[in-house]
Design an enzyme around this catalytic site. Structure first.
Site, PDB file in Angstrom:
ATOM      1  N   CYS A 151       0.822  -1.204   0.000  1.00 48.77           N
ATOM      2  CA  CYS A 151       0.000   0.000   0.000  1.00 48.77           C
ATOM      3  C   CYS A 151       0.866   1.269   0.000  1.00 48.77           C
ATOM      4  O   CYS A 151       1.430   1.600  -1.026  1.00 48.77           O
ATOM      5  CB  CYS A 151      -1.016  -0.038   1.134  1.00 48.77           C
ATOM      6  SG  CYS A 151      -2.471   0.957   0.738  1.00 48.77           S
ATOM      7  N   GLU A 175      -1.508  -8.887   3.861  1.00 53.78           N
ATOM      8  CA  GLU A 175      -1.372  -9.358   5.257  1.00 53.78           C
ATOM      9  C   GLU A 175      -2.709  -9.790   5.861  1.00 53.78           C
ATOM     10  O   GLU A 175      -2.745 -10.630   6.757  1.00 53.78           O
ATOM     11  CB  GLU A 175      -0.684  -8.292   6.129  1.00 53.78           C
ATOM     12  CG  GLU A 175      -1.485  -7.027   6.451  1.00 53.78           C
ATOM     13  CD  GLU A 175      -1.398  -5.923   5.393  1.00 53.78           C
ATOM     14  OE1 GLU A 175      -1.075  -6.230   4.225  1.00 53.78           O
ATOM     15  OE2 GLU A 175      -1.681  -4.758   5.726  1.00 53.78           O
ATOM     16  N   HIS A 233      -3.634  -5.091   0.485  1.00 58.42           N
ATOM     17  CA  HIS A 233      -3.066  -5.526   1.770  1.00 58.42           C
ATOM     18  C   HIS A 233      -3.082  -7.052   1.893  1.00 58.42           C
ATOM     19  O   HIS A 233      -4.031  -7.616   2.439  1.00 58.42           O
ATOM     20  CB  HIS A 233      -3.872  -4.927   2.923  1.00 58.42           C
ATOM     21  CG  HIS A 233      -3.668  -3.463   3.085  1.00 58.42           C
ATOM     22  ND1 HIS A 233      -2.702  -2.935   3.916  1.00 58.42           N
ATOM     23  CD2 HIS A 233      -4.279  -2.414   2.498  1.00 58.42           C
ATOM     24  CE1 HIS A 233      -2.742  -1.612   3.841  1.00 58.42           C
ATOM     25  NE2 HIS A 233      -3.689  -1.270   2.988  1.00 58.42           N
TER      26      HIS A 233
HETATM   27  N1  GLN Z   1      -1.983   6.769   2.412  1.00 57.22           N
HETATM   28  C1  GLN Z   1      -2.116   5.964   1.238  1.00 57.22           C
HETATM   29  C2  GLN Z   1      -3.477   6.128   0.584  1.00 57.22           C
HETATM   30  O1  GLN Z   1      -4.412   6.557   1.210  1.00 57.22           O
HETATM   31  C3  GLN Z   1      -1.859   4.502   1.565  1.00 57.22           C
HETATM   32  C4  GLN Z   1      -2.878   3.894   2.467  1.00 57.22           C
HETATM   33  C5  GLN Z   1      -2.391   2.647   3.152  1.00 57.22           C
HETATM   34  O2  GLN Z   1      -1.206   2.365   3.187  1.00 57.22           O
HETATM   35  N2  GLN Z   1      -3.301   1.910   3.767  1.00 57.22           N
HETATM   36  O3  GLN Z   1      -3.635   5.818  -0.559  1.00 57.22           O
END
Ligand code: GLN
Length: 544
Positions: free
Chosen positions: A381, A508, A506
């Site tokens: 992410c 994980e 994600h």
């Molecule tokens: N801050 C980034 C976004 O909003 C990544 C979000 C995250 O890592 N969950 O796109």
């Protein structure tokens, strides 16, 4: 409908979530279908707007609910995916009571905690029981018995037990038995007080799970039994474990599974723990050592990255190599040369998700190190978005490249706001959330890792890779190898590198003990391979 309530006494942080998950596992091992609800007695509607420093990681479910991290434990222990209705908060309950009042559903009545709020809580629990069809619903009540916040929930559960009648509900109370003094005496008084508190609100526990550093002696068990009015076989000792996944077997060894099924009048088969035990046996082997560096900004509170840590445990339980995680605070990294040196010596680098400007420069620096030194790298992410920023700055020679989240005026917004986010107002539940399909390119490293080209993964983000830079990325070796159905960039990978992958989603959240996530397995495999290759800068072994 059978219900097992798990409450907690004395202090928070006793591992109620692990107890609840383990009880679920015990029943499931007997072929009994189960599901779990977490009650969070706070006024937030969901965990999405909470700082990870206060409540740990925000766990994302398939349906996009931003939930308490215990939902992650439930999914991992049960091997089942849950949805938003399994996380009840005071905010959610009050919101629906107030909506009903405005609609006129209670017309003529004074709307009160009892019976309207408690009624709404019971309705929500019954609804989960009905929609899942589970034989047993486990309900974990967050907070500590005695807190004002949890009162309406405990009252609702007391009412429910009356409504369901004898033998339909069990109350498991988790307490602390501290060991104090020079001779290391186990103290039962906090447990006695907390059980008294529970009884004052009309709930008599059917089982006590005593947490603490040491196993309880038979004498202490019978003392708790006498004072708390539960039979000695219902006083269960759960001393601290090196690995949380041991807990179901610790409970099983004390007859909890048999006792619980008897209490609820259920018949189950002989418990089966085949793959679970295999996972534990392989994990215990822990041969050799692989060091994975995690570069994040909430490193002081490990719970903020709980699902990542667990994913590495799952890999250890599959590969049998000891995985050691070293935590690097991304904010300190640019000023700390010795930390950079240590980072360079690690076998793999993970840069997890995050938000905001703090620590981003350190993340970019860590990614540069991974890219230029052939260190296996996984960016998740924000870690993936930062890999794009790093590449733009250092390979495409766009020194001011950034995400518009950090620098809204950057001349090179390689990461920018998702189109649909431009009109979004509030911050609660408004990101691109939940499970979405990702198509992987044939012949890509990522497709080889998954062994297929269509995957579903969970998302939580507002920003995305700016397509305007993709041609230049590709020309210099950074390929898009995964896309969403509507064409967004989901995966970036670097050729000419042993393992360099970034993912917008994600992974994980989907790793489980019996089925570790393939990306984590692949990262650790790459780290193991790197360890085997002599490094040019490694000191030559001396024969002297
Ligand atoms: N801050 C980034 C976004 O909003 C990544 C979000 C995250 O890592 N969950 O796109």
């Amino acid at each position: 409908m059978k219900v097992v309530v798990v409450s907690g006494g004395v202090i928070s942080g006793l591992g109620k979530g692990i107890t609840t998950s383990s009880l679920g596992r015990l029943l499931k091992a007997r072929g009994i279908s189960v599901t779990i609800i977490k009650i969070d007695p706070y006024l937030n509607v969901d965990a999405g707007t909470m700082n990870p420093y206060q409540h740990g990681e925000v766990f994302v479910l398939d349906d996009g609910t931003e939930a308490d991290l215990d939902l992650g434990n439930y999914e991992r222990f049960l091997g089942q995916s849950l949805v938003g209705s399994h996380n009840l908060t005071t905010g959610k309950i009050y919101r629906s009571v107030i909506e009903k009042e405005r609609r006129g559903d209670y017309l003529g009545n004074t709307v009160q905690i009892i019976p309207h709020v408690t009624g709404e809580i019971k309705r929500a629990i019954r609804e989960v029981a009905q929609s899942t069809g589970a034989e047993v619903v486990l309900v974990e009540v967050g907070g500590t018995v005695g807190d004002i916040e949890s009162m309406p929930f405990l009252e609702a559960l007391r009412e429910l037990s009356y409504e369901l009648g004898e033998g339909q509900m069990a109350f498991v109370h988790t307490t602390l038995v501290p060991v104090v003094g020079p001779v290391g005496e186990s103290k039962t008084k906090p447990t006695q007080h907390s059980v008294r508190e529970l009884r004052a609100i009309g709930i008599r526990p059917t089982m006590i799970v005593a947490r603490g550093p040491a196993p309880l002696s038979a004498e202490i068990k019978s003392k708790i039994s006498l004072f708390c009015d539960v039979p000695p076989e219902a006083v269960i000792s759960v001393p601290d474990q090196a690995l949380i996944y041991e807990v179901p077997l610790v409970l099983e060894a004390q007859g909890v599974g048999a006792h619980l099924t008897k209490l609820l009048g259920l018949t189950g088969r002989e418990p089966e723990y085949g793959p679970w035990k295999e996972f534990l046996d392989t994990h215990r082997k822990g041969e050799g050592s692989v060091e994975v560096a995690v570069v994040g900004k909430y490193t002081e509170l490990r719970d903020a990255y709980l699902s990542h840590t667990e994913a590495f445990h799952h890999v250890q339980g599959r590969l049998g190599c000891a995985i050691h995680l070293s935590w690097y605070d991304a904010e300190d990294l640019p000023r700390d040369a010795s930390a950079m040196q240590r980072l360079e010596a690690s076998d793999a680098i993970l840069v997890p998700g995050g938000f905001g400007a703090r620590g981003v420069e350190g993340k970019v620096q860590a990614i540069e190190l991974a890219r230029t030194h052939g260190i296996p790298f996984l960016g998740v992410c924000y870690g993936f978005q930062m890999a794009a920023v790093e590449f733009a700055r250092n390979v495409l020679a766009l020194p001011k490249a950034n995400t518009s989240e950090v620098d809204p005026h950057t001349p090179d917004p390689v990461v920018c706001l998702l189109e649909e986010q431009k009109t979004v107002g509030g911050l609660g539940g408004s990101m691109r959330l939940g499970s979405q399909k990702v198509s992987l390119s044939e012949e890509s490293a990522v497709a080889r890792v998954y062994g297929r080209t269509e995957i579903w993964e969970r998302h939580r983000h507002r920003f995305e890779i700016n397509p305007a830079y993709l041609d230049r990325f590709r020309a210099h070796g950074l390929q898009v190898t995964g896309r969403s159905s509507d064409g967004r960039v989901e995966v970036l990978e670097l050729g000419e590198h042993p393992f360099f992958l970034g993912v917008q989603y994600h992974p994980e959240f989907l790793s489980r003990p019996e089925s570790p996530h393939p990306l984590y397995v692949a990262l650790v495999r790459a780290a193991l391979a790197r360890k085997e290759v002599p490094r040019p800068d490694a000191p030559t072994p001396s024969l002297a």
